[in-house]
Scaffold this active site. Structure first.
Site, PDB file in Angstrom:
ATOM      1  N   HIS A 261       0.847  -1.190   0.000  1.00 35.84           N
ATOM      2  CA  HIS A 261       0.000   0.000   0.000  1.00 35.84           C
ATOM      3  C   HIS A 261       0.878   1.234   0.000  1.00 35.84           C
ATOM      4  CE1 HIS A 261      -3.242   2.754   1.040  1.00 35.84           C
ATOM      5  NE2 HIS A 261      -4.073   1.791   0.710  1.00 35.84           N
ATOM      6  N   GLU A 318      -7.782  -5.134  -0.132  1.00 36.95           N
ATOM      7  CA  GLU A 318      -8.274  -5.989  -1.211  1.00 36.95           C
ATOM      8  C   GLU A 318      -8.042  -7.470  -0.954  1.00 36.95           C
ATOM      9  OE1 GLU A 318      -9.915  -4.162  -2.794  1.00 36.95           O
ATOM     10  OE2 GLU A 318      -8.942  -2.570  -3.930  1.00 36.95           O
TER      11      GLU A 318
END
Ligand code: COA
Length: 397
Positions: A261, A318
């Site tokens: 991320h 996700e």
């Protein structure tokens, strides 16, 4: 004056302010208007979070009832939009259809939004209400089935599941999807939200801004990742095959989807809730996805620590989205649309915030092309016989 510092991904660049959400990547904390995502996921409903984001505070009972009534009243699509969806080829990618659907809704409005706060709030509620319907209608049509009308007795998440299957969801499924929508509702200046704000900053209306956001969310590096996670889980097939799979993937120089991320330097705080829900739902549906995902996360952490030492690459939102949504019966190519059904609250709130404090978003670029050179008439270019302009790069870009 031209800036001399070039930052292609805008990494670490602060481009604006927001009161909507705060991502504290170093400590792994996400808050919406000061409320910790863990508290909201545990205690709130999605509709309460919509109220929080759009109206600035959590609702009272009456305010919640009012918002729910407004959402229920706006769930159905204009018949013209449904007719348009009937004309779309059945193999069209659901995110493309969602993008078209958002634009189509705006054609059937009685008036174009005038940009005032009240009409933008009304449009935001319209969009939050209609996103699940757009996704569910397309899900039915692409399967050769007739759309199912929204059920006004069901809450937002339950109604979405109902419109897809025609069955009332079990409480665990409804609760999981509701929590999923809460977790995905906002995330500061992520790429799709930034797109929405850029578009709104030009004076375009909220439907156009949201269409831009949908397009931006679609890419694999943003909202497109969870379907790729599902592909990995399917390819792995058994938990014990996770480690060799990860080694082979990284050996080919590929990325592990659902890991890493830009902001979080530790595990994404939303992943814990999604993992819990994935575990719970896959146990109920007797599927293997959670166990494979768990093995994949363990293998990824171990192998990444070995091959990319010192790089903070951990599960993002996700990763466990894939087994969670798969267990709810949602096909993997509709994961990103389902993400959008949660994020529409944040996109809308950001458009409202942008409009309230608008300044055209228009960054600069450092020019690295050819130096100034004279215009060459077409006859001269033609006589030379190729497209290479004198002093130019000779390539189209
Ligand atoms: N798998 C393997 N390596 C990864 C990785 C992943 N998922 N994510 C990052 N890395 C590595 C990169 O290869 C790079 O290594 P290098 O310096 O040796 O070349 C380093 O970590 C930095 O990655 P980079 O892509 O430059 O960081 P970023 O801030 O741009 O990346 C993402 C953020 C999300 C784009 C990136 O982590 C990624 O592509 N993840 C997979 C897609 C995904 O899950 N997206 C959903 C995000 S919510």
């Amino acid at each position: 004056m031209a800036s001399t510092v070039v930052n292609p991904g805008l990494e670490g660049i602060v481009v604006g302010e927001t009161v909507l959400s705060n991502v504290e990547g170093d400590v792994g904390r996400l808050t919406y208007r000061g409320y910790d995502i863990h508290d909201l996921a545990e205690h709130a409903t999605y509709e309460e979070v919509v109220h929080l984001l759009l109206f600035g505070r959590l609702p009272t009972y009456q305010e919640l009832l009012d918002l729910k009534a407004r959402l229920v009243a706006r769930r159905s699509l204009p018949s013209g939009v449904v007719a348009m969806l009937h004309a779309v080829p059945r193999d069209a990618w659901p995110m493309d259809v969602l993008r078209t659907g958002v634009s189509a809704i705006s054609h059937f409005l009685p008036h174009r939004p005038d940009g005032s706060h009240d009409t933008n709030i009304d449009a935001a509620i319209d969009l939050v209400a209609k996103f699940p319907t757009l996704v569910a209608v397309w899900d039915r049509l692409r399967r050769g089935l007739e759309p199912i009308a929204p059920d006004s007795t069901l809450d937002h998440a339950a109604n979405f599941l109902w419109m897809r299957s025609g069955e009332r969801p079990i409480p665990a499924a409804e609760a999981a999807l509701d929590t999923y929508f809460i977790l995905l509702a906002d995330h500061s200046y992520n790429a799709s939200t930034f797109s929405a704000r850029v578009t709104a900053s030009t004076g375009e209306d909220i439907y156009g801004a949201v269409a831009a956001a949908v397009a931006t969310l679609a890419g694999d590096l943003h909202g497109g990742a969870p379907s790729k996670v599902m592909t990995m889980l399917e390819e792995i097939g058994l938990p014990e095959k996770a480690e060799p799979y990860v080694r082979a993937l990284l050996g080919r120089g590929e990325k592990i989807m659902g890991m890493g991320h830009r902001e979080y330097k530790i595990r994404d705080p939303r992943a814990a809730h999604l993992e819990r829900m994935a575990k719970n739902l896959t146990e109920k549906s007797h599927t293997k996805w959670y166990l494979i995902a768990r093995a994949l996360e363990d293998a990824s952490n171990a192998v990444l620590a070995e091959v990319k030492p010192g790089k903070p690459i951990y599960a993002n939102v996700e990763f466990y989205t894939a087994p969670t949504l798969a267990s709810l019966g949602i096909p993997s190519d509709e994961f990103t649309c389902t993400f959008a059904c949660g994020r529409i609250a944040g996109w809308s709130a950001h458009v409202l915030e942008q409009v309230a404090h608008n300044r055209l978003i228009r960054p600069q670029a450092t020019y690295v092309g050819p130096a100034v050179h004279p215009y060459e008439p077409i006859a001269a270019r033609n006589a030379r016989g190729n497209g290479a302009a004198s002093g130019g790069a000779g390539s189209y870009n």
